[in-house]
Design a protein around this motif. Structure first.
Motif, short mmCIF file in Angstrom:
data_model
loop_
_atom_site.label_atom_id
_atom_site.label_comp_id
_atom_site.label_asym_id
_atom_site.label_seq_id
_atom_site.Cartn_x
_atom_site.Cartn_y
_atom_site.Cartn_z
N MET A 87 0.68 -1.54 0.08
CA MET A 87 -0.28 -0.66 0.13
C MET A 87 0.78 1.23 0.01
O MET A 87 0.09 2.62 -0.49
CB MET A 87 -0.85 0.24 0.90
CG MET A 87 -1.66 0.87 1.37
SD MET A 87 -3.34 0.87 -0.36
CE MET A 87 -4.33 1.97 0.30
N GLN A 88 1.85 0.96 0.59
CA GLN A 88 3.08 2.50 0.33
C GLN A 88 3.02 2.68 -0.81
O GLN A 88 3.62 3.82 -1.10
CB GLN A 88 3.90 2.25 1.41
CG GLN A 88 5.63 3.35 1.53
CD GLN A 88 5.77 2.65 2.69
OE1 GLN A 88 6.57 2.02 3.06
NE2 GLN A 88 7.34 4.01 3.23
N HIS A 89 3.05 2.04 -1.72
CA HIS A 89 3.75 1.90 -2.71
C HIS A 89 2.99 2.81 -3.51
O HIS A 89 3.10 3.97 -3.83
CB HIS A 89 4.05 0.63 -3.78
CG HIS A 89 4.52 0.58 -4.99
ND1 HIS A 89 5.91 1.41 -5.91
CD2 HIS A 89 4.18 0.61 -6.38
CE1 HIS A 89 6.00 1.87 -6.85
NE2 HIS A 89 4.78 0.76 -7.77
N VAL A 90 1.70 2.79 -3.06
CA VAL A 90 0.85 3.35 -4.15
C VAL A 90 0.61 5.30 -3.86
O VAL A 90 0.59 5.73 -4.36
CB VAL A 90 -0.92 2.81 -3.52
CG1 VAL A 90 -1.89 4.39 -4.40
CG2 VAL A 90 -0.70 1.49 -4.30
N PHE A 91 1.17 5.29 -2.87
CA PHE A 91 0.86 6.92 -1.92
C PHE A 91 2.21 6.89 -1.84
O PHE A 91 3.15 8.40 -2.46
CB PHE A 91 1.16 6.44 -0.47
CG PHE A 91 -0.15 5.80 0.59
CD1 PHE A 91 -1.84 7.01 0.16
CD2 PHE A 91 -0.52 4.87 0.89
CE1 PHE A 91 -2.80 7.45 0.41
CE2 PHE A 91 -1.76 4.74 1.14
CZ PHE A 91 -2.88 5.89 1.63
N ARG A 93 1.80 8.74 4.75
CA ARG A 93 1.31 7.57 3.82
C ARG A 93 3.13 6.97 3.42
O ARG A 93 3.29 5.89 3.49
CB ARG A 93 0.49 7.64 3.38
CG ARG A 93 -1.02 7.62 4.45
CD ARG A 93 -0.71 7.35 5.34
NE ARG A 93 -1.89 7.53 6.73
CZ ARG A 93 -2.46 8.58 6.69
NH1 ARG A 93 -1.82 9.34 7.59
NH2 ARG A 93 -3.90 8.07 7.26
N ALA A 94 3.34 8.22 2.56
CA ALA A 94 4.47 7.44 1.61
C ALA A 94 5.78 7.34 2.38
O ALA A 94 6.49 6.57 1.55
CB ALA A 94 4.16 8.52 0.44
N ALA A 100 2.29 10.16 -4.48
CA ALA A 100 3.18 12.11 -4.13
C ALA A 100 4.04 12.64 -5.25
O ALA A 100 4.37 13.71 -5.73
CB ALA A 100 4.09 11.59 -2.81
N LYS A 101 4.66 11.54 -6.01
CA LYS A 101 4.81 11.99 -6.90
C LYS A 101 3.88 12.67 -7.82
O LYS A 101 4.41 13.69 -9.00
CB LYS A 101 5.75 10.67 -7.73
CG LYS A 101 7.09 10.52 -7.52
CD LYS A 101 7.56 9.51 -8.18
CE LYS A 101 8.84 8.37 -7.18
NZ LYS A 101 9.93 8.96 -7.40
N ILE A 102 3.48 12.37 -8.15
CA ILE A 102 1.92 12.82 -8.87
C ILE A 102 1.35 14.42 -8.68
O ILE A 102 1.50 15.33 -9.12
CB ILE A 102 0.65 12.10 -8.98
CG1 ILE A 102 1.51 9.96 -9.45
CG2 ILE A 102 -0.75 12.48 -10.02
CD1 ILE A 102 0.11 9.56 -10.00
N ASN A 103 1.43 14.81 -7.24
CA ASN A 103 1.25 15.36 -6.36
C ASN A 103 1.76 16.93 -6.84
O ASN A 103 1.84 17.51 -6.62
CB ASN A 103 0.99 15.34 -5.66
CG ASN A 103 -0.78 14.45 -4.71
OD1 ASN A 103 -1.11 14.50 -5.02
ND2 ASN A 103 -0.11 14.33 -3.54
#
Length: 50
Positions: free
Chosen positions: A1-5, A46-47, A9-12
């Protein structure tokens, strides 16, 4: 799940504006700006796995 965040974060970072560079005063920020700040904080913590 951490990978998704981490991906979120990179998209943000690419898409959302940086309010620190704009020197936004939090007392004068709109509700939308505060919501974006909260979202970025949520995703970043979360990331990092905290």
């Amino acid at each position: 799940m951490q990978h998704v965040f981490k991906v979120l974060a990179k998209i943000n970072k690419l898409v959302l504006p940086s309010f620190t560079r704009k020197r936004l005063d939090l007392a004068k920020a709109s509700k939308f700006q505060l919501a974006l700040i909260g979202w970025r904080y949520f995703v970043t913590t979360r990331a990092l796995g905290q």
